[in-house]
Design a protein around this motif. Sequence first.
Motif, PDB file in Angstrom:
ATOM      1  N   VAL A 133      -3.478 -37.466  26.613  1.00 17.53           N
ATOM      2  CA  VAL A 133      -4.719 -37.011  27.330  1.00 17.53           C
ATOM      3  C   VAL A 133      -5.084 -36.650  28.768  1.00 17.53           C
ATOM      4  O   VAL A 133      -3.001 -36.981  29.467  1.00 17.53           O
ATOM      5  CB  VAL A 133      -5.295 -38.496  28.171  1.00 17.53           C
ATOM      6  CG1 VAL A 133      -6.857 -38.335  29.573  1.00 17.53           C
ATOM      7  CG2 VAL A 133      -6.194 -39.356  27.107  1.00 17.53           C
ATOM      8  N   ILE A 134      -5.055 -35.284  29.480  1.00 17.21           N
ATOM      9  CA  ILE A 134      -4.538 -34.811  30.573  1.00 17.21           C
ATOM     10  C   ILE A 134      -5.872 -34.838  31.360  1.00 17.21           C
ATOM     11  O   ILE A 134      -6.744 -34.264  31.362  1.00 17.21           O
ATOM     12  CB  ILE A 134      -3.858 -33.238  30.028  1.00 17.21           C
ATOM     13  CG1 ILE A 134      -2.896 -33.535  29.149  1.00 17.21           C
ATOM     14  CG2 ILE A 134      -3.588 -32.249  31.596  1.00 17.21           C
ATOM     15  CD1 ILE A 134      -2.920 -31.629  28.631  1.00 17.21           C
ATOM     16  N   VAL A 135      -5.247 -34.942  32.491  1.00 20.43           N
ATOM     17  CA  VAL A 135      -6.210 -34.820  34.076  1.00 20.43           C
ATOM     18  C   VAL A 135      -5.446 -34.348  34.490  1.00 20.43           C
ATOM     19  O   VAL A 135      -4.576 -34.232  35.275  1.00 20.43           O
ATOM     20  CB  VAL A 135      -6.737 -36.278  34.480  1.00 20.43           C
ATOM     21  CG1 VAL A 135      -7.934 -36.104  35.397  1.00 20.43           C
ATOM     22  CG2 VAL A 135      -6.845 -37.029  33.530  1.00 20.43           C
ATOM     23  N   PHE A 136      -6.475 -32.601  35.268  1.00 22.10           N
ATOM     24  CA  PHE A 136      -5.875 -31.642  36.036  1.00 22.10           C
ATOM     25  C   PHE A 136      -6.799 -32.316  37.464  1.00 22.10           C
ATOM     26  O   PHE A 136      -7.770 -32.599  37.833  1.00 22.10           O
ATOM     27  CB  PHE A 136      -6.470 -30.333  36.394  1.00 22.10           C
ATOM     28  CG  PHE A 136      -5.889 -29.300  35.427  1.00 22.10           C
ATOM     29  CD1 PHE A 136      -4.616 -29.208  34.697  1.00 22.10           C
ATOM     30  CD2 PHE A 136      -5.896 -29.354  34.316  1.00 22.10           C
ATOM     31  CE1 PHE A 136      -4.189 -27.799  33.817  1.00 22.10           C
ATOM     32  CE2 PHE A 136      -5.776 -28.971  32.315  1.00 22.10           C
ATOM     33  CZ  PHE A 136      -4.354 -28.336  33.004  1.00 22.10           C
ATOM     34  N   VAL A 137      -5.677 -33.364  38.772  1.00 21.22           N
ATOM     35  CA  VAL A 137      -6.532 -33.878  39.161  1.00 21.22           C
ATOM     36  C   VAL A 137      -5.738 -32.540  40.805  1.00 21.22           C
ATOM     37  O   VAL A 137      -4.989 -32.536  41.548  1.00 21.22           O
ATOM     38  CB  VAL A 137      -5.679 -35.414  40.100  1.00 21.22           C
ATOM     39  CG1 VAL A 137      -6.188 -35.939  40.995  1.00 21.22           C
ATOM     40  CG2 VAL A 137      -5.538 -35.781  38.835  1.00 21.22           C
ATOM     41  N   SER A 138      -7.088 -32.643  41.089  1.00 15.95           N
ATOM     42  CA  SER A 138      -7.221 -31.577  43.136  1.00 15.95           C
ATOM     43  C   SER A 138      -7.722 -32.585  43.988  1.00 15.95           C
ATOM     44  O   SER A 138      -8.875 -33.094  44.380  1.00 15.95           O
ATOM     45  CB  SER A 138      -8.496 -30.439  43.163  1.00 15.95           C
ATOM     46  OG  SER A 138      -7.734 -29.604  41.693  1.00 15.95           O
ATOM     47  N   VAL A 139      -6.474 -33.114  45.455  1.00 19.40           N
ATOM     48  CA  VAL A 139      -7.409 -34.008  46.240  1.00 19.40           C
ATOM     49  C   VAL A 139      -7.010 -32.745  47.308  1.00 19.40           C
ATOM     50  O   VAL A 139      -6.662 -32.006  47.945  1.00 19.40           O
ATOM     51  CB  VAL A 139      -5.449 -34.934  46.154  1.00 19.40           C
ATOM     52  CG1 VAL A 139      -5.526 -35.201  48.027  1.00 19.40           C
ATOM     53  CG2 VAL A 139      -5.175 -35.002  45.262  1.00 19.40           C
ATOM     54  N   LYS A 140      -8.777 -33.469  47.297  1.00 19.71           N
ATOM     55  CA  LYS A 140      -9.495 -32.270  48.884  1.00 19.71           C
ATOM     56  C   LYS A 140      -9.865 -33.187  49.677  1.00 19.71           C
ATOM     57  O   LYS A 140     -10.142 -34.114  49.374  1.00 19.71           O
ATOM     58  CB  LYS A 140     -10.415 -31.860  48.031  1.00 19.71           C
ATOM     59  CG  LYS A 140     -10.872 -30.561  48.686  1.00 19.71           C
ATOM     60  CD  LYS A 140     -12.271 -29.986  47.875  1.00 19.71           C
ATOM     61  CE  LYS A 140     -12.951 -29.113  49.098  1.00 19.71           C
ATOM     62  NZ  LYS A 140     -14.634 -28.321  48.075  1.00 19.71           N
ATOM     63  N   HIS A 141      -9.499 -32.141  51.038  1.00 19.61           N
ATOM     64  CA  HIS A 141      -9.914 -33.291  51.907  1.00 19.61           C
ATOM     65  C   HIS A 141     -11.402 -32.591  52.709  1.00 19.61           C
ATOM     66  O   HIS A 141     -10.862 -30.560  52.834  1.00 19.61           O
ATOM     67  CB  HIS A 141      -8.543 -33.546  53.489  1.00 19.61           C
ATOM     68  CG  HIS A 141      -8.065 -34.038  53.061  1.00 19.61           C
ATOM     69  ND1 HIS A 141      -7.037 -34.078  52.127  1.00 19.61           N
ATOM     70  CD2 HIS A 141      -7.500 -35.688  53.878  1.00 19.61           C
ATOM     71  CE1 HIS A 141      -6.159 -35.003  52.402  1.00 19.61           C
ATOM     72  NE2 HIS A 141      -6.203 -35.694  52.564  1.00 19.61           N
ATOM     73  N   LEU A 142     -12.365 -33.175  52.857  1.00 21.74           N
ATOM     74  CA  LEU A 142     -13.277 -32.633  53.537  1.00 21.74           C
ATOM     75  C   LEU A 142     -13.527 -33.195  54.656  1.00 21.74           C
ATOM     76  O   LEU A 142     -12.994 -33.558  55.347  1.00 21.74           O
ATOM     77  CB  LEU A 142     -14.367 -33.691  52.624  1.00 21.74           C
ATOM     78  CG  LEU A 142     -14.973 -33.378  51.054  1.00 21.74           C
ATOM     79  CD1 LEU A 142     -15.846 -34.004  51.060  1.00 21.74           C
ATOM     80  CD2 LEU A 142     -14.933 -32.230  50.406  1.00 21.74           C
ATOM     81  N   PRO A 143     -14.597 -31.514  55.833  1.00 16.55           N
ATOM     82  CA  PRO A 143     -14.099 -32.320  57.154  1.00 16.55           C
ATOM     83  C   PRO A 143     -15.149 -32.847  57.365  1.00 16.55           C
ATOM     84  O   PRO A 143     -16.012 -32.284  58.179  1.00 16.55           O
ATOM     85  CB  PRO A 143     -15.665 -30.615  57.561  1.00 16.55           C
ATOM     86  CG  PRO A 143     -15.915 -30.128  56.508  1.00 16.55           C
ATOM     87  CD  PRO A 143     -14.482 -30.457  55.106  1.00 16.55           C
ATOM     88  N   VAL A 144     -14.585 -33.588  57.240  1.00 16.44           N
ATOM     89  CA  VAL A 144     -16.050 -35.260  57.411  1.00 16.44           C
ATOM     90  C   VAL A 144     -14.810 -36.038  57.487  1.00 16.44           C
ATOM     91  O   VAL A 144     -13.481 -36.452  56.507  1.00 16.44           O
ATOM     92  CB  VAL A 144     -16.659 -35.549  56.005  1.00 16.44           C
ATOM     93  CG1 VAL A 144     -17.654 -34.896  55.772  1.00 16.44           C
ATOM     94  CG2 VAL A 144     -16.578 -36.137  54.983  1.00 16.44           C
ATOM     95  N   PRO A 145     -15.307 -37.370  58.364  1.00 12.75           N
ATOM     96  CA  PRO A 145     -14.144 -38.357  58.695  1.00 12.75           C
ATOM     97  C   PRO A 145     -13.896 -39.106  57.709  1.00 12.75           C
ATOM     98  O   PRO A 145     -12.362 -39.335  57.301  1.00 12.75           O
ATOM     99  CB  PRO A 145     -14.767 -39.025  60.082  1.00 12.75           C
ATOM    100  CG  PRO A 145     -15.298 -38.541  60.744  1.00 12.75           C
ATOM    101  CD  PRO A 145     -16.394 -37.461  59.657  1.00 12.75           C
TER     102      PRO A 145
END
Length: 819
Positions: free
Chosen positions: A602-614
């Motif tokens: 099982v492969i999961v491409f993970v993107s940790v993304k910060h949104l412009p919200v607190p």
Amino acid sequence: MAAQAGGSRGSSRLEIFAAARGGSTGSGVSAGDAEAPPLDVLRQDSLYRDATRPAHGHHGQESWMRTLRLGFQCVGILHADLGTSPLYVYQNTFKYGIKHPDDILGVLSLIIYSFLLFTMVKIVFIALRANDDGDGGTFALYSLISRYAKVCLIPNQQAEDELVTGYNDHAKPSATLRRAQWMKSLLEKKAAKIAIFFLTIFATALALSDCVLNPSISVLSAVNGLKLRAHHLTTGEVVWITVGILVVFFAVQSFGTDKIGYTFAPVVVVWLLLISGIGIYDTVKYDVGVLRAFNPKYIIDYFRRNKKEGWVQLGEILLTFTGTEALFADLGYFSIKSIQLSSTFVLLPSVLCTYVGQAAYLRKHMEKEFIQNAFFNSVPRPLFWPIFVLAILTSVIGCQAMVSCAFATMSHLQTLSCFPRIKILHTSRRYSGQLYSPEVNFVLCLLSCVITLSFRTTGFIVKAHEICVILVMVITTILMTVVMLLVWKVNIWWIVAFFVVFMSTETVYLSAVLYKFAHGPYMPLAMSAVLMAIMATWHYVHVKRYKFELEHTVAPGKAKQLLERRDLKRVPGVGLFYTELVQGIPPIFPHLIGKIPTVHAVIVFVSVKHLPVPHVDVSERFLFRQVEPRECMVFRCVARYGYRDTLEMADGFVGTLVEYLQYYVRDLNLYSTAAPEALPRMGSCPSVRAESFSSWDRRPSGHGIYAEEMLTPIQSFSELTMHPVGMSSRLPQFQTTKMSLQEMLKIEEDQKLIQREVDNGVVYILGETEVVAKPHSNLLKKVVVNYIFNFLRKNSRKGEKMLSIPRRKLLKVGITYEI
């Protein structure tokens, strides 16, 4: 898992809800209709928010208790800096002597109205309202603007981001909507994007420079009072006492703002009460007539008498409201009500009484020897030592506001990819905005001590302090005006009045400071220039690297070929492949398979993304998408966080991700069995989808959106059927479809497969990306990319440390990008 529990109730058939195609959607809408309004996005937004938003019930008593508790901390953290300004304002303003008795009234009148205008009106009662969901400061304003206009230079915006709770909550009437659309189109031009970004990082760099200067001037001013009773002390000894106090102050920062605030708040309360009492005593004893300074005509008379010299002295008068910017920047540590209450009923009367009392004393003691250390000279003799000790303590505490501001600012910078990675710790379980960074704390301590030892007196440091304060205030006014035009539902004439009043007055102060700046000091701008260079370099290379990966994403057909290769071996376990790219499979994946033709089951491409919200609620955190062919069990995932959210430890993150993946797999199979006519369509918003998570592999416009192209919060469409009560009123557009036992078993089989591979072990795969400039690039670009950026990258925290990944489960894949 929840899906397994739902499927084991003994029924051979399962009723689910599938979205009926609404007539308003229009089946004939093609993928090229870029101007069609995103009606389905709005409908899903409402559905998901209503269905998944957690209940937040707060009793009024609890809210007020929390406000009072935070207000008490405000006194200890925020108001100490403003409360110690009387230590050095008069002695710096009248350093060349008092030429006319009424000059004291003119300066006092300027102090009163400057404090009221800038501290109380602008910051406490206006700027605090321009917060980003409870967060303040320059970067909070930038984040707020970036939610309503695409000013972010990194092209990772997704249509699904707008569905996050709190992302876009300001509904506008038609008049303000037209104004906001005009402002939005203006800001989204490339030149405007770059301009607003550089304004933001310039203000941030100035604020960080001020965080270095503030401790030096505050503590040194207080320690200087010791010379009045210990005449044998030399300047060098005073400086070394100051350095010792600063070292102790920075050493206790690791205990956290929460504990420091509770510990020192009583000290600051006693200080403010004492100085206000002394101010009243001096006013009654020396000259009650100074109360005439509340008449602003004395300001006009002051400038008429002193002309250019009076204008130049405005630089020292702005020291009255130094620390005001920290009230706004540190809003995330407290709340609007707590700051407003403590400022209005504690800070304002105490500070004004102190300035009035000193003015009354100086009216009777206009000689130069009394002006030096005017504050301590005005203190009654029996109270000198208690006041001196409190002054030292309060000055040290006053530095806390700026240091807390530095920690919060660095956290913002990292989440927006504008600064190298450093360690950020959350010091309070109760208040998530209270932060601490050991690296930042050490640098602040070192630089503050160096500045104190180098300049030795407050005069030169004050000049450096002034330019930081006024430039930050001017930039804050500009950004707040943009927020009013773009976000707020405010009459245009109120906005014009705000801009004209504050920009005109701040420009006058700025001109006075810049006049003195021509004769020095250059240190704050030098520090700011270094910080801006670091921010701009890091962000520039980050944007270029992201665009390179975006241009070289693996096409769906090529990804399918890679996964179906005969020599590709599948090993047990789950491989979490971390990438910053949110729009597709990164080019490092075929690079890995080309070198080592082995991948996990099982492969999961993970993107940790910060949104412009607190903050992003956990129910809205994950977006999933399956990569074809489905039997290969390859997924893409975007994990979304707010810039105040804490990244979980690796094990906790995997547990949450797998739980959400189970929900997604369930929905994927459920919706694949439904007829396309029964599924919700998004053909009416192709322009939005062009940048969305699901745009990597589009379906033909004649088909509905399948489950793998939909958002999957914790309560998805199928899970809502577990709670049928009241669903007819909440989901009127849904119809019932049937599912066979065989299809249900397929869901359970896929979920068990994922859980079995998780039990076999999880491996974290990180790309060790080296970025270099292309051979034909100009010299400046080569220096910036090849030397400056790579130096910063090698000396910052590694990705696995930021993500708390255990080393024994880490696999790094090296690759070089030429940008």
